[in-house]
Motif scaffolding. Structure first.
Motif, PDB file in Angstrom:
ATOM      1  N   UNK A   1       0.734  -1.161  -0.048  1.00  0.00           N
ATOM      2  CA  UNK A   1       0.085   0.076  -0.163  1.00  0.00           C
ATOM      3  C   UNK A   1       0.990   1.163   0.066  1.00  0.00           C
ATOM      4  N   UNK A   2       0.421   2.301  -0.759  1.00  0.00           N
ATOM      5  CA  UNK A   2       0.988   3.508  -0.597  1.00  0.00           C
ATOM      6  C   UNK A   2       0.038   4.600  -0.487  1.00  0.00           C
ATOM      7  N   UNK A   3       0.292   6.201  -0.698  1.00  0.00           N
ATOM      8  CA  UNK A   3      -0.690   7.127  -0.408  1.00  0.00           C
ATOM      9  C   UNK A   3      -1.482   6.796  -1.500  1.00  0.00           C
ATOM     10  N   UNK A   4      -0.969   6.531  -3.048  1.00  0.00           N
ATOM     11  CA  UNK A   4      -1.629   6.687  -3.932  1.00  0.00           C
ATOM     12  C   UNK A   4      -2.327   5.156  -4.488  1.00  0.00           C
TER      13      UNK A   4
ATOM     14  N   UNK B   1     -12.994  -1.312   1.443  1.00  0.00           N
ATOM     15  CA  UNK B   1     -12.760  -0.945   2.878  1.00  0.00           C
ATOM     16  C   UNK B   1     -11.700  -1.932   3.375  1.00  0.00           C
ATOM     17  N   UNK B   2     -10.582  -1.111   3.991  1.00  0.00           N
ATOM     18  CA  UNK B   2      -9.315  -1.788   4.282  1.00  0.00           C
ATOM     19  C   UNK B   2      -9.240  -2.013   5.853  1.00  0.00           C
ATOM     20  N   UNK B   3      -8.782  -2.961   6.358  1.00  0.00           N
ATOM     21  CA  UNK B   3      -8.926  -3.154   7.807  1.00  0.00           C
ATOM     22  C   UNK B   3      -7.367  -3.016   8.017  1.00  0.00           C
ATOM     23  N   UNK B   4      -7.066  -2.145   9.249  1.00  0.00           N
ATOM     24  CA  UNK B   4      -5.704  -2.120   9.729  1.00  0.00           C
ATOM     25  C   UNK B   4      -5.793  -2.074  11.251  1.00  0.00           C
ATOM     26  N   UNK B   5      -4.644  -2.851  11.705  1.00  0.00           N
ATOM     27  CA  UNK B   5      -4.689  -2.868  13.260  1.00  0.00           C
ATOM     28  C   UNK B   5      -4.796  -1.691  13.979  1.00  0.00           C
ATOM     29  N   UNK B   6      -4.308  -0.449  13.372  1.00  0.00           N
ATOM     30  CA  UNK B   6      -4.180   0.722  14.260  1.00  0.00           C
ATOM     31  C   UNK B   6      -5.670   1.493  14.049  1.00  0.00           C
TER      32      UNK B   6
ATOM     33  N   UNK C   1     -10.590   9.725  -2.441  1.00  0.00           N
ATOM     34  CA  UNK C   1     -10.254   9.366  -0.953  1.00  0.00           C
ATOM     35  C   UNK C   1     -10.759  10.706  -0.300  1.00  0.00           C
ATOM     36  N   UNK C   2     -11.841  10.587   0.666  1.00  0.00           N
ATOM     37  CA  UNK C   2     -12.246  11.644   1.453  1.00  0.00           C
ATOM     38  C   UNK C   2     -11.140  12.215   2.253  1.00  0.00           C
ATOM     39  N   UNK C   3     -10.972  13.537   2.475  1.00  0.00           N
ATOM     40  CA  UNK C   3     -10.133  14.099   3.422  1.00  0.00           C
ATOM     41  C   UNK C   3      -9.771  13.456   4.653  1.00  0.00           C
TER      42      UNK C   3
ATOM     43  N   UNK D   1      -8.212  10.197   4.051  1.00  0.00           N
ATOM     44  CA  UNK D   1      -6.766  10.416   3.441  1.00  0.00           C
ATOM     45  C   UNK D   1      -5.882  10.780   4.599  1.00  0.00           C
ATOM     46  N   UNK D   2      -6.333  11.420   5.601  1.00  0.00           N
ATOM     47  CA  UNK D   2      -5.678  11.751   6.924  1.00  0.00           C
ATOM     48  C   UNK D   2      -5.436  10.408   7.854  1.00  0.00           C
ATOM     49  N   UNK D   3      -6.431   9.431   7.759  1.00  0.00           N
ATOM     50  CA  UNK D   3      -6.254   7.867   8.371  1.00  0.00           C
ATOM     51  C   UNK D   3      -5.181   7.218   7.441  1.00  0.00           C
ATOM     52  N   UNK D   4      -5.413   7.317   6.293  1.00  0.00           N
ATOM     53  CA  UNK D   4      -4.295   6.622   5.427  1.00  0.00           C
ATOM     54  C   UNK D   4      -3.057   6.866   5.759  1.00  0.00           C
ATOM     55  N   UNK D   5      -2.823   8.349   5.730  1.00  0.00           N
ATOM     56  CA  UNK D   5      -1.391   8.695   6.102  1.00  0.00           C
ATOM     57  C   UNK D   5      -1.122   8.349   7.717  1.00  0.00           C
ATOM     58  N   UNK D   6      -1.872   8.295   8.577  1.00  0.00           N
ATOM     59  CA  UNK D   6      -1.620   7.626   9.925  1.00  0.00           C
ATOM     60  C   UNK D   6      -1.129   6.317   9.836  1.00  0.00           C
ATOM     61  N   UNK D   7      -1.885   5.381   8.997  1.00  0.00           N
ATOM     62  CA  UNK D   7      -1.569   4.070   9.044  1.00  0.00           C
ATOM     63  C   UNK D   7      -0.180   3.757   8.268  1.00  0.00           C
TER      64      UNK D   7
END
Length: 113
Positions: free
Chosen positions: A44-47, A66-71, A98-100, A103-109
């Motif tokens: 996975x990446x930002x894009x 819908x991606x499940x991440x442990x965090x 990606x809703x803003x 996108x913030x959650x993705x960056x955190x992951x």
């Protein structure tokens, strides 16, 4: 809104992607006009991301993810992605919308990887 990026490798084998990819193993549920399925995000990446799925998908297929991440307490939601390459039950996606807040959650992951 995410912007278009270069993909793949050049003739010397150098990676042309604009975003660093991270190797992962995350459960994903996806759906589109005529497809619903589950799989595993392998990178996975930002894009975008690479997925191993239970079905074969043709290039150009549009999906919601819908991606499940442990965090995360709830799955990460990608509004719109498109299949850019497909090989058997493996395919690569570009994230188009990606809703803003997601996108913030993705960056955190990504930061936690």
């Amino acid at each position: 809104m995410l912007t278009r990026r270069r993909r793949g490798k050049d003739k010397a084998g150098l990676d042309l992607r604009d975003h660093q990819r991270y190797e992962v193993s995350l459960a994903v549920a996806y759906s589109g006009d005529q497809v619903v399925g589950r799989g595993l995000v392998l990178n996975i990446s930002h894009g975008g991301c690479g997925i191993k799925a239970e079905t074969t998908l043709p290039i150009g297929t549009f999906l919601e993810l819908h991606i499940e991440a442990p965090s995360l307490h709830t799955p990460l939601h990608i509004d719109l992605a498109v299949v850019r390459w497909s090989l058997g039950k493996h395919f690569g996606l570009d994230f188009l919308q990606v809703h803003p807040d997601q996108e913030t959650r993705l960056r955190r992951v990504l930061k936690s990887l």
